[in-house]
Design a protein around this motif. Structure first.
Motif, PDB file in Angstrom:
ATOM      1  N   ARG A  30       0.766  -1.143   0.011  1.00  0.00           N
ATOM      2  CA  ARG A  30       0.014  -0.074   0.065  1.00  0.00           C
ATOM      3  C   ARG A  30       0.837   1.328  -0.065  1.00  0.00           C
ATOM      4  O   ARG A  30       0.520   2.243  -0.814  1.00  0.00           O
ATOM      5  N   GLN A  31       1.798   1.073   0.746  1.00  0.00           N
ATOM      6  CA  GLN A  31       2.757   2.169   0.921  1.00  0.00           C
ATOM      7  C   GLN A  31       3.623   2.447  -0.635  1.00  0.00           C
ATOM      8  O   GLN A  31       3.560   3.495  -1.216  1.00  0.00           O
ATOM      9  N   ALA A  32       3.932   1.482  -1.122  1.00  0.00           N
ATOM     10  CA  ALA A  32       4.437   1.287  -2.512  1.00  0.00           C
ATOM     11  C   ALA A  32       3.633   2.003  -3.412  1.00  0.00           C
ATOM     12  O   ALA A  32       3.881   2.768  -4.492  1.00  0.00           O
ATOM     13  N   ALA A  33       1.995   1.659  -3.306  1.00  0.00           N
ATOM     14  CA  ALA A  33       1.267   2.166  -4.342  1.00  0.00           C
ATOM     15  C   ALA A  33       1.140   3.629  -4.328  1.00  0.00           C
ATOM     16  O   ALA A  33       0.834   4.157  -5.262  1.00  0.00           O
ATOM     17  N   ARG A  34       1.102   4.054  -3.142  1.00  0.00           N
ATOM     18  CA  ARG A  34       1.016   5.721  -2.794  1.00  0.00           C
ATOM     19  C   ARG A  34       2.172   6.370  -3.442  1.00  0.00           C
ATOM     20  O   ARG A  34       2.017   7.366  -3.969  1.00  0.00           O
ATOM     21  N   TRP A  35       3.376   5.845  -2.989  1.00  0.00           N
ATOM     22  CA  TRP A  35       4.568   6.618  -3.599  1.00  0.00           C
ATOM     23  C   TRP A  35       4.539   6.404  -5.154  1.00  0.00           C
ATOM     24  O   TRP A  35       4.993   7.483  -5.751  1.00  0.00           O
ATOM     25  N   LEU A  61      -5.367   0.258  -6.019  1.00  0.00           N
ATOM     26  CA  LEU A  61      -5.723   1.454  -6.699  1.00  0.00           C
ATOM     27  C   LEU A  61      -6.343   2.459  -5.375  1.00  0.00           C
ATOM     28  O   LEU A  61      -6.223   3.623  -5.823  1.00  0.00           O
ATOM     29  N   THR A  62      -7.132   2.022  -4.509  1.00  0.00           N
ATOM     30  CA  THR A  62      -7.757   3.118  -3.449  1.00  0.00           C
ATOM     31  C   THR A  62      -6.471   3.929  -3.155  1.00  0.00           C
ATOM     32  O   THR A  62      -6.614   5.039  -2.714  1.00  0.00           O
ATOM     33  N   GLU A  63      -5.602   3.142  -2.497  1.00  0.00           N
ATOM     34  CA  GLU A  63      -4.369   3.801  -1.775  1.00  0.00           C
ATOM     35  C   GLU A  63      -3.659   4.824  -2.999  1.00  0.00           C
ATOM     36  O   GLU A  63      -3.265   6.164  -2.502  1.00  0.00           O
ATOM     37  N   ALA A  64      -3.418   4.707  -4.164  1.00  0.00           N
ATOM     38  CA  ALA A  64      -2.983   5.215  -5.071  1.00  0.00           C
ATOM     39  C   ALA A  64      -3.864   6.597  -5.475  1.00  0.00           C
ATOM     40  O   ALA A  64      -3.294   7.731  -5.598  1.00  0.00           O
TER      41      ALA A  64
END
Length: 271
Positions: free
Chosen positions: A17-22, A53-56
């Motif tokens: 999830r952190q990777a998706a945001r970054w 997708l939600t995190e991004a």
């Protein structure tokens, strides 16, 4: 919009999830779309892709899509890298991409990927204003990493710190013979300046600091990562067989305290 997306591998873990945001923020900086990829059985991968997708979407506004794949994570991610501008992985995987950063997957992916590979590590700091740090090995194989680091610093409007760690080269007879009757520090300073000169001219707005460090390479780069927004590394071409994972890059990936981007040398066309 760049036609090649930033691709992020997700598996439903906190790290993913952190990777998706970054990755979403990085795609925004690059002017690229984001593709979320989950590997595993249909149901598990679908859930991971939706979460990614939600995190991004919470982190940035760029065109996004999701793909679920079955198969070996290494092979799938290497395939995805062939049409990606950047491949982003999390710090650890506990689901379908289990072992993503254990070396059994991350090493082969980074060694074989067709694009730069980012591993998201350290405390989460989206839109970080700290410097970009570049590890310069002094060989032509590192040219891609130099260019990537200058572009990253320019996009972020942050300083660039170029670190050349050279002491370990004295253990190599091929290099040690070059230092006979020569001050190695001065020679390495000139080498560093030569490697960076053309890029400084291309990116005049980047505030560049050159650093010579005679510490152990992994220790020196990990220490710099504590105060960096991004650490950029090339893979050593001089003493590495094709596709072999560099020991320094591999160790830094496991210990760095900020996101790390590994840039492989660009193959030279022959014929």
């Amino acid at each position: 919009m760049n036609p090649r997306p930033v691709t992020v591998g997700v598996d439903g873990t906190l790290s993913a999830r952190q990777a998706a945001r970054w990755a979403a923020v990085e795609a925004e900086l690059l002017g690229a779309a984001l593709e979320v990829v989950a590997v595993g059985d249909r149901d598990t991968a679908a859930v991971a892709a939706r979460e990614g997708l939600t995190e991004a979407r919470d982190a940035a506004t760029v065109p996004m899509g999701a793909t679920t794949r079955r198969g070996d994570p290494v092979e799938v991610l290497v395939e995805e890298s062939a049409h990606s501008r950047l491949l982003v992985l999390g710090n650890r995987g506990l689901g379908a991409l289990r072992g993503l950063l254990s070396g059994s997957v991350s090493g082969p992916v980074a060694a074989r990927a067709h694009c730069p590979v980012a591993v998201v590590r350290g405390p989460e700091r989206l839109r970080d204003e700290r410097p970009v740090v570049l590890g310069v090995d002094g060989t032509p194989a590192g040219e891609g990493a130099i260019g990537y680091a200058f572009e990253a610093a320019d996009r972020r409007a942050v300083p660039l710190i170029a670190v050349h760690v050279w002491r370990d080269e004295l253990d190599d007879p091929e290099w040690a013979s070059a230092f006979v009757d020569v001050d190695p520090t001065e020679q390495e300073r000139e080498l560093l300046s030569e490697r960076l000169a053309g890029w400084s001219a291309r990116f005049p707005d980047v505030d560049l600091t050159r650093v010579l460090d005679d510490d152990q390479p992994v220790r020196a780069l990990v220490a710099r990562s504590l105060q960096a927004s991004l650490l950029v590394l090339g893979t050593r071409g001089r003493l590495r067989a094709p596709g072999r994972w560099g020991s320094v890059a591999g160790a830094v990936l496991h210990e760095a305290q900020c996101p790390v981007v590994v840039v492989r040398p660009t193959p030279v066309a022959t014929g």
